[in-house]
Design an enzyme around this catalytic site. Structure first.
Site, PDB file in Angstrom:
ATOM      1  N   ASP A   1      28.272 -16.971 167.521  1.00  0.00           N
ATOM      2  CA  ASP A   1      27.661 -17.114 168.850  1.00  0.00           C
ATOM      3  C   ASP A   1      26.952 -18.466 168.979  1.00  0.00           C
ATOM      4  O   ASP A   1      27.017 -19.117 170.025  1.00  0.00           O
ATOM      5  CB  ASP A   1      26.654 -15.986 169.109  1.00  0.00           C
TER       6      ASP A   1
ATOM      7  N   THR B   1      30.115  -6.754 168.405  1.00  0.00           N
ATOM      8  CA  THR B   1      29.315  -6.995 169.590  1.00  0.00           C
ATOM      9  C   THR B   1      28.137  -6.027 169.585  1.00  0.00           C
ATOM     10  O   THR B   1      27.914  -5.308 168.605  1.00  0.00           O
ATOM     11  CB  THR B   1      30.185  -6.886 170.855  1.00  0.00           C
TER      12      THR B   1
ATOM     13  N   GLY C   1      29.192 -17.336 180.963  1.00  0.00           N
ATOM     14  CA  GLY C   1      29.312 -17.206 179.518  1.00  0.00           C
ATOM     15  C   GLY C   1      30.737 -17.259 179.001  1.00  0.00           C
ATOM     16  O   GLY C   1      30.952 -17.073 177.796  1.00  0.00           O
TER      17      GLY C   1
ATOM     18  N   ARG D   1      36.783  -8.679 175.885  1.00  0.00           N
ATOM     19  CA  ARG D   1      37.926  -9.568 176.107  1.00  0.00           C
ATOM     20  C   ARG D   1      38.496 -10.084 174.781  1.00  0.00           C
ATOM     21  O   ARG D   1      39.481 -10.830 174.780  1.00  0.00           O
ATOM     22  CB  ARG D   1      37.480 -10.770 176.949  1.00  0.00           C
TER      23      ARG D   1
ATOM     24  N   LYS E   1      25.207  -6.234 165.678  1.00  0.00           N
ATOM     25  CA  LYS E   1      25.049  -7.506 164.970  1.00  0.00           C
ATOM     26  C   LYS E   1      23.996  -7.421 163.861  1.00  0.00           C
ATOM     27  O   LYS E   1      24.110  -8.096 162.846  1.00  0.00           O
ATOM     28  CB  LYS E   1      24.733  -8.615 165.959  1.00  0.00           C
TER      29      LYS E   1
END
Length: 278
Positions: A103, A63, A237, A18, A67
Site C-alpha cells: 500500500d 484487505t 484511489g 478488483r 492486514k
C-alpha cells in the site's frame, strides 16, 4: 499435469475486490498459467484458514480487516510492513510466510505518476490504519511536517510516534478548523461513505494542493467534490490500487517488490486497461 499455481485475495467483505481482474490480467501478459481467486475470511478464522491453504497456495493479497493478522502471521517482513504494522501481501513459498506492505508503494508510485516528487509538508485526513501507510508514503516523498485531520486528536498519537521514528513532525487538528495551512498534497484515508460537514471539507479544499482520496468504490466523495469546487485536482484511489497490485505481482513472481517484471511497462498498461474496464 500438476496443479496450477494458486493465489487468492482475502477479506471481509471481499465481493467488491478488483484484485482478481488486475492479477489475472498481469499473469496472462506474463504467460503464467496461474489462478487468482477470492475468499471471504474473517479475522477470527484467519489463522486456521491460512494453515489449511498454505501448502498449496503461492501467496495471498489481504484487505480489511486482515492486514494486522497478516502482520502477525509473517515470520519475516519488509521495512514498510514493519513501519506500519500492516501486511497486505503474504508470500508462502519458502516454508514460512513473508509479509509485505505494498500500500505504501502504491501511494508513492501513484503520486509520482501525478507529478509529485519532493514534499516539504503534507496533510492526511483520517487517523485509521490506512493513514499509517499514507504517513510512511509522504515521508518517503520527503515530507518532514504532516498535519493529520481527525475527529479525535488522541487517535493521532500512534501516528505521532511513527512520525518520530521517520523524522517527521506530526500535528493533530480537528475537523472544526476553519483555515488550514496550504500544502502540496492531501491524502484522504476515510471510508467512502464517511459523513463530513460541508464547511469542514471546504476549509480543507481551500488549502489547495493535489488530493489523493484512497476511495475508489464511492466516487466522487465529499472531499473530491469540494476540491472540484475549489478548482484543485483530485485523484481517486484507483492509482494506488493499480500500483500496489503491480508490486504484489512482483512479490508473487520474483519474491521482491523491488524487482521489476519482464516487460513491466506492457504489464502495467494491461492492468490499467482492465481497471478502467477496457
Amino acid at each position: 499435469m500438476g496443479e496450477r499455481t494458486a493465489l487468492e485475495v482475502w477479506g471481509d467483505p471481499i465481493a467488491h475486490s478488483r484484485s482478481p481482474q488486475l492479477h489475472a490480467t498481469a499473469y496472462g501478459v506474463l504467460g503464467l498459467d496461474w489462478t487468482y481467486g477470492r475468499r471471504q475470511v474473517t479475522e477470527a478464522a484467519f489463522a486456521e484458514t491460512l494453515a489449511s491453504v498454505a501448502p498449496r497456495t503461492r501467496g495471498l493479497s489481504l484487505t480489511m480487516p486482515l492486514k494486522g493478522a497478516g502482520f502477525a502471521a509473517a515470520t519475516r517482513r519488509d521495512a514498510r510492513a514493519e513501519a506500519t504494522g500492516a501486511v497486505n501481501t503474504l508470500l508462502l513459498t519458502e516454508g514460512s510466510p513473508r509479509g509485505f506492505n505494498t500500500d505504501v508503494g502504491g501511494i508513492v508510485r501513484a503520486l509520482r505518476e501525478a507529478g509529485v516528487d519532493g514534499l516539504d509538508e503534507a496533510r492526511i485526513v483520517g487517523a485509521g490504519a490506512t493513514a499509517t501507510s499514507a504517513l510512511v508514503a509522504v515521508a518517503e516523498l520527503g515530507a518532514r511536517r504532516v498535519e493529520v485531520v481527525a475527529r479525535r486528536p488522541e487517535a493521532v498519537a500512534p501516528l505521532r510516534r511513527l512520525g518520530d521514528t521517520l523524522g517527521v513532525s506530526v500535528a493533530a487538528v480537528g475537523f472544526d478548523v476553519t483555515a488550514h495551512t496550504p500544502v502540496a498534497v492531501t491524502v484522504a484515508t476515510l471510508p467512502g461513505g464517511a459523513a463530513l460537514a460541508t464547511p469542514a471539507v471546504d476549509a480543507l479544499a481551500q488549502a489547495g494542493g493535489l488530493l489523493m482520496d484512497v476511495v475508489y468504490g464511492h466516487w466522487p466523495t465529499a472531499l473530491s467534490t469540494a476540491w472540484d469546487r475549489a478548482g484543485h485536482p483530485a485523484l481517486s484511489g484507483e492509482g494506488m490500487l493499480l500500483h500496489q497490485a503491480l508490486l504484489q505481482v512482483r512479490v508473487f513472481v520474483a519474491g521482491d517488490p523491488g524487482t521489476e517484471l519482464p516487460d513491466e511497462h506492457t504489464v502495467l498498461a494491461a492492468m490499467r486497461r482492465a481497471l478502467m474496464g477496457g
